[in-house]
Design a protein around this motif. Structure first.
Motif, PDB file in Angstrom:
ATOM      1  N   LEU A 148      26.678  48.707  42.062  1.00  0.00           N
ATOM      2  CA  LEU A 148      27.293  48.657  43.390  1.00  0.00           C
ATOM      3  C   LEU A 148      27.230  50.061  43.974  1.00  0.00           C
ATOM      4  N   ASP A 149      26.256  50.299  44.869  1.00  0.00           N
ATOM      5  CA  ASP A 149      26.015  51.654  45.353  1.00  0.00           C
ATOM      6  C   ASP A 149      26.230  51.855  46.844  1.00  0.00           C
ATOM      7  N   GLN A 150      26.479  50.788  47.573  1.00  0.00           N
ATOM      8  CA  GLN A 150      26.632  50.890  49.015  1.00  0.00           C
ATOM      9  C   GLN A 150      28.049  50.525  49.431  1.00  0.00           C
ATOM     10  N   ARG A 151      28.579  51.258  50.398  1.00  0.00           N
ATOM     11  CA  ARG A 151      29.927  50.997  50.915  1.00  0.00           C
ATOM     12  C   ARG A 151      30.080  49.561  51.408  1.00  0.00           C
ATOM     13  N   GLU A 152      29.069  49.037  52.079  1.00  0.00           N
ATOM     14  CA  GLU A 152      29.138  47.684  52.632  1.00  0.00           C
ATOM     15  C   GLU A 152      29.264  46.646  51.512  1.00  0.00           C
ATOM     16  N   ASP A 153      28.520  46.827  50.417  1.00  0.00           N
ATOM     17  CA  ASP A 153      28.594  45.897  49.288  1.00  0.00           C
ATOM     18  C   ASP A 153      29.973  45.972  48.629  1.00  0.00           C
ATOM     19  N   ALA A 154      30.501  47.185  48.523  1.00  0.00           N
ATOM     20  CA  ALA A 154      31.833  47.368  47.939  1.00  0.00           C
ATOM     21  C   ALA A 154      32.891  46.717  48.828  1.00  0.00           C
ATOM     22  N   ALA A 155      32.764  46.885  50.125  1.00  0.00           N
ATOM     23  CA  ALA A 155      33.743  46.324  51.062  1.00  0.00           C
ATOM     24  C   ALA A 155      33.832  44.804  50.943  1.00  0.00           C
ATOM     25  N   ALA A 156      32.731  44.154  50.559  1.00  0.00           N
ATOM     26  CA  ALA A 156      32.724  42.698  50.400  1.00  0.00           C
ATOM     27  C   ALA A 156      33.615  42.247  49.238  1.00  0.00           C
ATOM     28  N   LEU A 157      33.973  43.172  48.334  1.00  0.00           N
ATOM     29  CA  LEU A 157      34.819  42.838  47.183  1.00  0.00           C
ATOM     30  C   LEU A 157      36.292  43.182  47.400  1.00  0.00           C
ATOM     31  N   THR A 158      36.639  43.662  48.588  1.00  0.00           N
ATOM     32  CA  THR A 158      38.039  43.990  48.879  1.00  0.00           C
ATOM     33  C   THR A 158      38.920  42.772  48.621  1.00  0.00           C
ATOM     34  N   ASN A 159      40.007  42.984  47.883  1.00  0.00           N
ATOM     35  CA  ASN A 159      40.983  41.957  47.495  1.00  0.00           C
ATOM     36  C   ASN A 159      40.502  40.988  46.428  1.00  0.00           C
ATOM     37  N   ALA A 160      39.348  41.238  45.827  1.00  0.00           N
ATOM     38  CA  ALA A 160      38.873  40.378  44.734  1.00  0.00           C
ATOM     39  C   ALA A 160      39.716  40.652  43.490  1.00  0.00           C
ATOM     40  N   GLU A 161      40.063  39.576  42.768  1.00  0.00           N
ATOM     41  CA  GLU A 161      40.844  39.720  41.542  1.00  0.00           C
ATOM     42  C   GLU A 161      39.978  40.266  40.414  1.00  0.00           C
ATOM     43  N   ILE A 162      40.619  41.033  39.533  1.00  0.00           N
ATOM     44  CA  ILE A 162      39.973  41.552  38.333  1.00  0.00           C
ATOM     45  C   ILE A 162      40.587  40.819  37.146  1.00  0.00           C
ATOM     46  N   ALA A 163      39.756  40.223  36.304  1.00  0.00           N
ATOM     47  CA  ALA A 163      40.256  39.516  35.124  1.00  0.00           C
ATOM     48  C   ALA A 163      39.522  40.012  33.885  1.00  0.00           C
ATOM     49  N   ILE A 164      40.117  39.715  32.741  1.00  0.00           N
ATOM     50  CA  ILE A 164      39.508  40.017  31.447  1.00  0.00           C
ATOM     51  C   ILE A 164      39.656  38.777  30.574  1.00  0.00           C
ATOM     52  N   ASN A 165      38.915  38.734  29.481  1.00  0.00           N
ATOM     53  CA  ASN A 165      39.108  37.659  28.513  1.00  0.00           C
ATOM     54  C   ASN A 165      40.421  37.917  27.782  1.00  0.00           C
ATOM     55  N   ALA A 166      41.209  36.884  27.598  1.00  0.00           N
ATOM     56  CA  ALA A 166      42.521  37.013  26.957  1.00  0.00           C
ATOM     57  C   ALA A 166      42.429  37.623  25.573  1.00  0.00           C
ATOM     58  N   ASP A 167      41.322  37.384  24.863  1.00  0.00           N
ATOM     59  CA  ASP A 167      41.221  37.872  23.488  1.00  0.00           C
ATOM     60  C   ASP A 167      41.029  39.385  23.363  1.00  0.00           C
ATOM     61  N   VAL A 168      40.841  40.093  24.475  1.00  0.00           N
ATOM     62  CA  VAL A 168      40.730  41.557  24.385  1.00  0.00           C
ATOM     63  C   VAL A 168      42.083  42.251  24.533  1.00  0.00           C
ATOM     64  N   LEU A 169      43.125  41.462  24.852  1.00  0.00           N
ATOM     65  CA  LEU A 169      44.471  42.048  24.935  1.00  0.00           C
ATOM     66  C   LEU A 169      44.950  42.411  23.534  1.00  0.00           C
ATOM     67  N   PRO A 170      45.742  43.452  23.406  1.00  0.00           N
ATOM     68  CA  PRO A 170      46.249  43.827  22.089  1.00  0.00           C
ATOM     69  C   PRO A 170      47.131  42.725  21.499  1.00  0.00           C
ATOM     70  N   SER A 171      47.077  42.579  20.182  1.00  0.00           N
ATOM     71  CA  SER A 171      47.950  41.621  19.497  1.00  0.00           C
ATOM     72  C   SER A 171      49.380  42.126  19.550  1.00  0.00           C
ATOM     73  N   LEU A 172      50.309  41.193  19.637  1.00  0.00           N
ATOM     74  CA  LEU A 172      51.723  41.547  19.696  1.00  0.00           C
ATOM     75  C   LEU A 172      52.424  41.073  18.428  1.00  0.00           C
ATOM     76  N   SER A 173      53.562  41.655  18.152  1.00  0.00           N
ATOM     77  CA  SER A 173      54.370  41.214  17.015  1.00  0.00           C
ATOM     78  C   SER A 173      54.962  39.841  17.334  1.00  0.00           C
ATOM     79  N   ASP A 174      55.554  39.202  16.334  1.00  0.00           N
ATOM     80  CA  ASP A 174      56.161  37.889  16.541  1.00  0.00           C
ATOM     81  C   ASP A 174      57.316  37.930  17.532  1.00  0.00           C
ATOM     82  N   GLU A 175      57.929  39.090  17.733  1.00  0.00           N
ATOM     83  CA  GLU A 175      59.059  39.226  18.652  1.00  0.00           C
ATOM     84  C   GLU A 175      58.640  39.590  20.069  1.00  0.00           C
TER      85      GLU A 175
END
Length: 175
Positions: A70-97
């Motif tokens: 993504l190298d142009q301002r116009e292309d970047a502007a088209a993504l304004t307000n787009a959500e960013i997501a990740i795969n759930a399995d990359v989140l750190p593991s938590l304790s049982d509590e």
């Protein structure tokens, strides 16, 4: 892209500069940790598209990033307000509590006396303490459609059982 569970961790803001940089709004507890989760998925025309993060930096009170290809301002502007997501399995593991809020959605909420209040459908952040929004069963004996139950560990929330998908609370069903 695999069909793994996606977790929204932020959104892209307005374009910044002329080289395709974008402002970033992080929903993570530690705002900078959004940049350590990879790969990112950006929702474009209703579909998640995998994208690489080329670079990021602090900018004033917030952050900006440069996405690969993504190298142009116009292309970047088209993504304004787009959500960013990740795969759930990359989140750190938590304790049982410990729990991610997303794990609580859909859990049955039952009083210590066995009354079923309904299911968690939302969580409100109020500043002082978070609040579970519990949608009542259609045949609720108290005529409630929705209950707001404060997430006060030990005081109101007595137990959370992941395997049973159940939260036990000390709460008056008439409330």
């Amino acid at each position: 892209m695999s069909e793994q569970e996606k977790v929204v961790v932020g959104k892209l803001g307005a374009s910044y500069g002329i080289r395709g940089w974008l402002k970033v709004f992080s929903y993570t507890e530690d705002a900078e940790s959004i940049f350590s989760y990879t790969p990112w998925y950006i929702k474009v025309r209703g579909e998640w598209k995998e994208t690489g993060l080329e670079d990021w930096k602090r900018h004033g009170q917030g952050y900006v990033c440069k996405l690969k290809g993504l190298d142009q301002r116009e292309d970047a502007a088209a993504l304004t307000n787009a959500e960013i997501a990740i795969n759930a399995d990359v989140l750190p593991s938590l304790s049982d509590e410990e729990f991610y809020w997303r794990e609580l959605f859909g859990m049955e909420v039952v009083t210590t006396k066995g009354y079923n209040l309904g299911k968690v459908t939302d969580i409100l952040e109020t500043g002082s303490n978070d609040v579970l929004v519990v949608t009542a069963n259609p045949k609720d004996a108290f005529g409630q459609k929705e209950r707001l139950v404060p997430f006060l560990d030990e005081q109101v929330i007595k137990m959370i059982d992941r395997s049973a998908q159940r939260i036990e609370v000390d709460w008056d069903p008439g409330f």
